[in-house]
Design a protein around this motif. Structure first.
Motif, PDB file in Angstrom:
ATOM      1  N   VAL B  47      -4.246   2.821   0.071  1.00 39.37           N
ATOM      2  CA  VAL B  47      -5.358   3.071   0.986  1.00 39.37           C
ATOM      3  C   VAL B  47      -4.841   3.124   2.419  1.00 39.37           C
ATOM      4  O   VAL B  47      -3.866   2.467   2.761  1.00 39.37           O
ATOM      5  CB  VAL B  47      -6.474   1.987   0.893  1.00 39.37           C
ATOM      6  CG1 VAL B  47      -7.058   1.922  -0.502  1.00 39.37           C
ATOM      7  CG2 VAL B  47      -5.974   0.626   1.325  1.00 39.37           C
ATOM      8  N   MET B  48      -5.480   3.964   3.222  1.00 35.48           N
ATOM      9  CA  MET B  48      -5.128   4.040   4.640  1.00 35.48           C
ATOM     10  C   MET B  48      -6.394   4.146   5.483  1.00 35.48           C
ATOM     11  O   MET B  48      -7.401   4.679   5.032  1.00 35.48           O
ATOM     12  CB  MET B  48      -4.264   5.269   4.907  1.00 35.48           C
ATOM     13  CG  MET B  48      -2.806   5.039   4.589  1.00 35.48           C
ATOM     14  SD  MET B  48      -1.829   6.449   5.091  1.00 35.48           S
ATOM     15  CE  MET B  48      -1.964   6.332   6.860  1.00 35.48           C
ATOM     16  N   GLU B  49      -6.271   3.678   6.724  1.00 40.54           N
ATOM     17  CA  GLU B  49      -7.406   3.775   7.640  1.00 40.54           C
ATOM     18  C   GLU B  49      -7.472   5.185   8.215  1.00 40.54           C
ATOM     19  O   GLU B  49      -6.457   5.746   8.606  1.00 40.54           O
ATOM     20  CB  GLU B  49      -7.214   2.776   8.781  1.00 40.54           C
ATOM     21  CG  GLU B  49      -8.421   2.653   9.674  1.00 40.54           C
ATOM     22  CD  GLU B  49      -8.118   1.862  10.935  1.00 40.54           C
ATOM     23  OE1 GLU B  49      -8.529   0.704  11.014  1.00 40.54           O
ATOM     24  OE2 GLU B  49      -7.450   2.409  11.826  1.00 40.54           O
ATOM     25  N   ASP B  50      -8.677   5.757   8.245  1.00 40.17           N
ATOM     26  CA  ASP B  50      -8.811   7.075   8.861  1.00 40.17           C
ATOM     27  C   ASP B  50      -9.183   6.898  10.334  1.00 40.17           C
ATOM     28  O   ASP B  50      -9.421   5.782  10.779  1.00 40.17           O
ATOM     29  CB  ASP B  50      -9.805   7.939   8.065  1.00 40.17           C
ATOM     30  CG  ASP B  50     -11.255   7.524   8.256  1.00 40.17           C
ATOM     31  OD1 ASP B  50     -11.541   6.705   9.150  1.00 40.17           O
ATOM     32  OD2 ASP B  50     -12.098   8.021   7.497  1.00 40.17           O
ATOM     33  N   PRO B  51      -9.192   7.992  11.111  1.00 40.98           N
ATOM     34  CA  PRO B  51      -9.457   7.840  12.550  1.00 40.98           C
ATOM     35  C   PRO B  51     -10.849   7.283  12.845  1.00 40.98           C
ATOM     36  O   PRO B  51     -11.113   6.822  13.941  1.00 40.98           O
ATOM     37  CB  PRO B  51      -9.328   9.270  13.091  1.00 40.98           C
ATOM     38  CG  PRO B  51      -8.535   9.999  12.080  1.00 40.98           C
ATOM     39  CD  PRO B  51      -8.866   9.372  10.760  1.00 40.98           C
ATOM     40  N   ARG B  52     -11.734   7.330  11.862  1.00 39.14           N
ATOM     41  CA  ARG B  52     -13.067   6.790  12.064  1.00 39.14           C
ATOM     42  C   ARG B  52     -13.133   5.315  11.720  1.00 39.14           C
ATOM     43  O   ARG B  52     -14.213   4.727  11.696  1.00 39.14           O
ATOM     44  CB  ARG B  52     -14.069   7.569  11.222  1.00 39.14           C
ATOM     45  CG  ARG B  52     -14.300   8.986  11.730  1.00 39.14           C
ATOM     46  CD  ARG B  52     -14.566   9.952  10.591  1.00 39.14           C
ATOM     47  NE  ARG B  52     -14.832  11.299  11.067  1.00 39.14           N
ATOM     48  CZ  ARG B  52     -13.878  12.176  11.370  1.00 39.14           C
ATOM     49  NH1 ARG B  52     -12.595  11.858  11.253  1.00 39.14           N
ATOM     50  NH2 ARG B  52     -14.192  13.383  11.791  1.00 39.14           N
ATOM     51  N   GLY B  53     -11.976   4.735  11.389  1.00 42.98           N
ATOM     52  CA  GLY B  53     -11.939   3.305  11.103  1.00 42.98           C
ATOM     53  C   GLY B  53     -12.348   2.955   9.686  1.00 42.98           C
ATOM     54  O   GLY B  53     -12.549   1.799   9.364  1.00 42.98           O
ATOM     55  N   ARG B  54     -12.459   3.960   8.808  1.00 40.74           N
ATOM     56  CA  ARG B  54     -12.798   3.669   7.418  1.00 40.74           C
ATOM     57  C   ARG B  54     -11.541   3.738   6.581  1.00 40.74           C
ATOM     58  O   ARG B  54     -10.684   4.579   6.810  1.00 40.74           O
ATOM     59  CB  ARG B  54     -13.788   4.715   6.875  1.00 40.74           C
ATOM     60  CG  ARG B  54     -15.121   4.727   7.585  1.00 40.74           C
ATOM     61  CD  ARG B  54     -16.012   5.824   7.042  1.00 40.74           C
ATOM     62  NE  ARG B  54     -15.348   7.122   7.077  1.00 40.74           N
ATOM     63  CZ  ARG B  54     -15.972   8.262   7.375  1.00 40.74           C
ATOM     64  NH1 ARG B  54     -17.256   8.255   7.655  1.00 40.74           N
ATOM     65  NH2 ARG B  54     -15.323   9.400   7.382  1.00 40.74           N
ATOM     66  N   LEU B  55     -11.463   2.879   5.573  1.00 36.62           N
ATOM     67  CA  LEU B  55     -10.322   2.954   4.659  1.00 36.62           C
ATOM     68  C   LEU B  55     -10.590   4.031   3.621  1.00 36.62           C
ATOM     69  O   LEU B  55     -11.713   4.202   3.168  1.00 36.62           O
ATOM     70  CB  LEU B  55     -10.114   1.603   3.974  1.00 36.62           C
ATOM     71  CG  LEU B  55      -9.499   0.520   4.862  1.00 36.62           C
ATOM     72  CD1 LEU B  55      -9.493  -0.820   4.134  1.00 36.62           C
ATOM     73  CD2 LEU B  55      -8.077   0.881   5.284  1.00 36.62           C
ATOM     74  N   GLN B  56      -9.533   4.751   3.269  1.00 35.11           N
ATOM     75  CA  GLN B  56      -9.660   5.826   2.295  1.00 35.11           C
ATOM     76  C   GLN B  56      -8.561   5.692   1.247  1.00 35.11           C
ATOM     77  O   GLN B  56      -7.453   5.309   1.577  1.00 35.11           O
ATOM     78  CB  GLN B  56      -9.440   7.183   2.981  1.00 35.11           C
ATOM     79  CG  GLN B  56     -10.339   7.419   4.161  1.00 35.11           C
ATOM     80  CD  GLN B  56     -11.468   8.372   3.832  1.00 35.11           C
ATOM     81  OE1 GLN B  56     -11.638   8.766   2.680  1.00 35.11           O
ATOM     82  NE2 GLN B  56     -12.238   8.736   4.833  1.00 35.11           N
ATOM     83  N   VAL B  57      -8.879   6.010   0.007  1.00 35.21           N
ATOM     84  CA  VAL B  57      -7.856   6.047  -1.034  1.00 35.21           C
ATOM     85  C   VAL B  57      -7.129   7.382  -0.914  1.00 35.21           C
ATOM     86  O   VAL B  57      -7.734   8.429  -1.104  1.00 35.21           O
ATOM     87  CB  VAL B  57      -8.472   5.916  -2.444  1.00 35.21           C
ATOM     88  CG1 VAL B  57      -7.373   5.900  -3.496  1.00 35.21           C
ATOM     89  CG2 VAL B  57      -9.326   4.659  -2.542  1.00 35.21           C
ATOM     90  N   LEU B  58      -5.840   7.342  -0.594  1.00 35.59           N
ATOM     91  CA  LEU B  58      -5.122   8.600  -0.372  1.00 35.59           C
ATOM     92  C   LEU B  58      -4.175   8.958  -1.504  1.00 35.59           C
ATOM     93  O   LEU B  58      -3.720  10.081  -1.599  1.00 35.59           O
ATOM     94  CB  LEU B  58      -4.361   8.559   0.952  1.00 35.59           C
ATOM     95  CG  LEU B  58      -5.235   8.652   2.204  1.00 35.59           C
ATOM     96  CD1 LEU B  58      -4.376   8.801   3.436  1.00 35.59           C
ATOM     97  CD2 LEU B  58      -6.210   9.817   2.126  1.00 35.59           C
ATOM     98  N   ALA B  59      -3.841   8.004  -2.335  1.00 33.56           N
ATOM     99  CA  ALA B  59      -2.974   8.337  -3.464  1.00 33.56           C
ATOM    100  C   ALA B  59      -3.150   7.276  -4.541  1.00 33.56           C
ATOM    101  O   ALA B  59      -3.443   6.116  -4.245  1.00 33.56           O
ATOM    102  CB  ALA B  59      -1.508   8.402  -3.039  1.00 33.56           C
ATOM    103  N   ALA B  60      -2.975   7.681  -5.788  1.00 33.36           N
ATOM    104  CA  ALA B  60      -2.993   6.741  -6.902  1.00 33.36           C
ATOM    105  C   ALA B  60      -2.258   7.392  -8.063  1.00 33.36           C
ATOM    106  O   ALA B  60      -2.317   8.611  -8.223  1.00 33.36           O
ATOM    107  CB  ALA B  60      -4.418   6.387  -7.304  1.00 33.36           C
ATOM    108  N   THR B  61      -1.561   6.586  -8.853  1.00 34.73           N
ATOM    109  CA  THR B  61      -0.773   7.180  -9.936  1.00 34.73           C
ATOM    110  C   THR B  61      -1.598   7.362 -11.192  1.00 34.73           C
ATOM    111  O   THR B  61      -1.150   8.007 -12.132  1.00 34.73           O
ATOM    112  CB  THR B  61       0.443   6.301 -10.286  1.00 34.73           C
ATOM    113  OG1 THR B  61      -0.032   4.993 -10.633  1.00 34.73           O
ATOM    114  CG2 THR B  61       1.396   6.211  -9.120  1.00 34.73           C
ATOM    115  N   SER B  62      -2.767   6.763 -11.265  1.00 32.17           N
ATOM    116  CA  SER B  62      -3.603   6.964 -12.447  1.00 32.17           C
ATOM    117  C   SER B  62      -5.065   6.923 -12.034  1.00 32.17           C
ATOM    118  O   SER B  62      -5.415   6.415 -10.970  1.00 32.17           O
ATOM    119  CB  SER B  62      -3.332   5.886 -13.500  1.00 32.17           C
ATOM    120  OG  SER B  62      -3.885   4.658 -13.074  1.00 32.17           O
TER     121      SER B  62
END
Lengths: 241, 247
Positions: B47-62
């Motif tokens: 997960v990473m923070e986006d510029p709007r301050g929300r966390l986003q799931v950006l990658a997952a292996t499954s």
């Protein structure tokens, strides 16, 4: 929460009685009021080419700058649109004239010291650019950046509905003015619908949102049905009440 | 190959991702996949923070790992969030002991078949950009070496995301994150387009695009754009296969 902020920005637009074409102007004015900037401009593209040529702006230098960039074919707005990236110029005197030989000096001459340009896009859907103009140098602080991005999100919804060939009447329907839900299935369904209905991604997203509204269901739920192939958008299904 | 050789290869691969046509989403996918392989864990999510301050799931292996990451974000609890908030590693948490710590996340992870969870920060100096979760089904602890290797991978990816530029420069960070988030959306749209054209499901569509992207050495987002523009024939994508990589 920026979600409710985006909804509020859109709701305020919807609340103002007026013609469709004035909504982008209203958004520019609201954005300029909400932030310590001197002017705000909005350039929108048509689906057909990179620059539809249409602009909206607050009165004064912002409008002049929008027209100038359109005429010269260069400037932060043009770069943000072409590269699909924000262009945040905190000190135009330092960087502007080299980066934009014609636009840079003209902007400085008009008293502009910093420009912040945000591309309005949803993946492959490119709608336009929101430009903020300020007469002092320096970054937007974190809170200001969040506000600017909320206006960019609101402008994205607005331009999506203005660009789409789906007829929605004048003004934004309150339900259709919800922010675009950033969930994988929404974007996947958009891609699938664009093939099923032989339309562009922007129209596909509009069809999805319009169907969700017409059936009183969350967009994510309709999107999930599309992705799981429980539902198709064939061209005949184009007409929603 | 022994582990050192594997590790060297992975670092070369990560470094290679960073050079030309940098693609943040591709980098993050490579990071999670290679971490799973190197540490012999079952799944990873990021997960990473986006510029709007929300966390986003950006990658997952499954798919399961992605769902657990989303579950964390929805319920605002879990190892990734603790790690992101504190900027510190959260490792070797046996889920049998974590019922009180994460009241919703723990049972969901156990149900998915995991025994332990671990989270490593994507951090440069005092700036935490996000966190990588590791899910393990057959043991409670990673060795200190595992943790060090995992953190080194996360560090390389973090530096890659910031591309050695000044982290305080707002434009760079805003550009990178905008890019990462928007290419993620672009890729989702392309998955839909390809799934519909080829009559396959969206996960298969993603595997094909990734396999093709590696085969022709072009970034994933440029392949996604080509798919959306109908500039690649389906047969072309099919030739490369795409059953090799998981998730």
């Amino acid at each position: 929460m920026s979600l409710s902020r985006v909804q509020q920005i859109l709701a305020d637009l919807v609340d103002v009685p007026g013609e469709t074409e004035t909504l982008p102007d209203q958004l520019c004015v609201a954005c300029a009021d909400a932030l310590p900037v001197n002017g705000v401009g909005l350039a929108f593209m048509s689906a057909a080419d990179d620059h539809g040529g249409a602009i909206a702006a607050t009165d004064g230098p912002a409008r002049t700058m929008e027209i100038l960039q359109l005429d010269l074919g260069e400037g932060p707005c043009v770069d943000a649109s072409r590269d699909a990236r924000p262009v945040l110029q905190t000190d135009l005197a330092r960087t502007g004239p080299t980066r934009w030989p014609a636009f840079g000096p003209a902007a400085l001459g008009a008293g502009i010291s910093a420009i912040f340009a945000f591309p309005l896009q949803v993946g492959g859907i490119r709608l336009g650019v929101l430009d903020l103009y300020r007469d002092t140098i320096g970054e937007l602080d974190d809170e200001e950046l969040v506000i600017a991005l909320a206006y960019a999100d609101a402008a994205t919804v607005l331009l999506l509905h203005l660009q789409g060939s789906t007829e929605l009447g004048s003004g934004l329907h309150p339900q259709l003015s919800d922010p675009i839900e950033d969930r994988p299935e929404v974007h996947q369904a958009t891609g699938m619908i664009s093939v099923q209905s032989a339309v562009g991604l922007a129209d596909a997203l509009l069809l999805l949102r319009a169907n969700a509204y017409a059936t009183s269901r969350p967009t994510t739920e309709v999107a999930d049905d599309v992705v799981r192939r429980r539902m198709r958008f064939v061209p005949e299904d184009d007409h929603h009440e | 190959m022994n582990r050192e050789q594997h590790l060297a290869r992975v670092f070369v691969e990560l470094a290679d991702t960073l050079i030309a046509d940098f693609d943040a989403i591709d980098l993050l996918h490579t990071l999670t996949e290679r971490t799973v392989g190197l540490l012999d864990v079952d799944a990873a999510g990021l997960v990473m923070e986006d510029p709007r301050g929300r966390l986003q799931v950006l990658a997952a292996t499954s798919h399961a790992a992605r769902l657990l990451e989303l579950f964390e974000l929805q319920n605002e609890e879990g190892p990734c969030l603790d790690c992101y908030t504190s900027g510190e590693q959260v490792v070797n948490v046996d889920l049998a002991d974590a019922a009180a710590r994460w009241q919703k996340f723990t049972p969901a992870s156990v149900k998915a078949g995991y025994q332990s969870v671990h989270a490593l920060p994507l951090r440069l100096r005092n700036r935490t950009l996000g966190a990588m979760n590791l899910f393990v089904s057959d043991r409670s602890n990673l060795t200190p070496e595992d943790v060090a290797v995992g953190q080194a991978m996360a560090d390389v990816a973090t530096i890659g995301l910031l591309q050695e530029r000044d982290v305080r420069r707002q434009e760079v960070l805003a550009e990178q994150l905008h890019d990462a988030l928007n290419s993620r959306i672009l890729i989702e749209q392309a998955k839909g387009v390809l799934a519909e054209r080829a009559g396959i499901d969206v996960d298969d569509a993603f595997r094909r695009m990734r396999a093709y992207s590696r085969h022709v050495s072009r970034p994933l987002n440029s392949i996604a754009t080509a798919v959306i523009d109908n500039a690649i024939a389906i047969e072309e994508l099919q030739k490369v296969g795409g059953k090799s990589s998981p998730g």
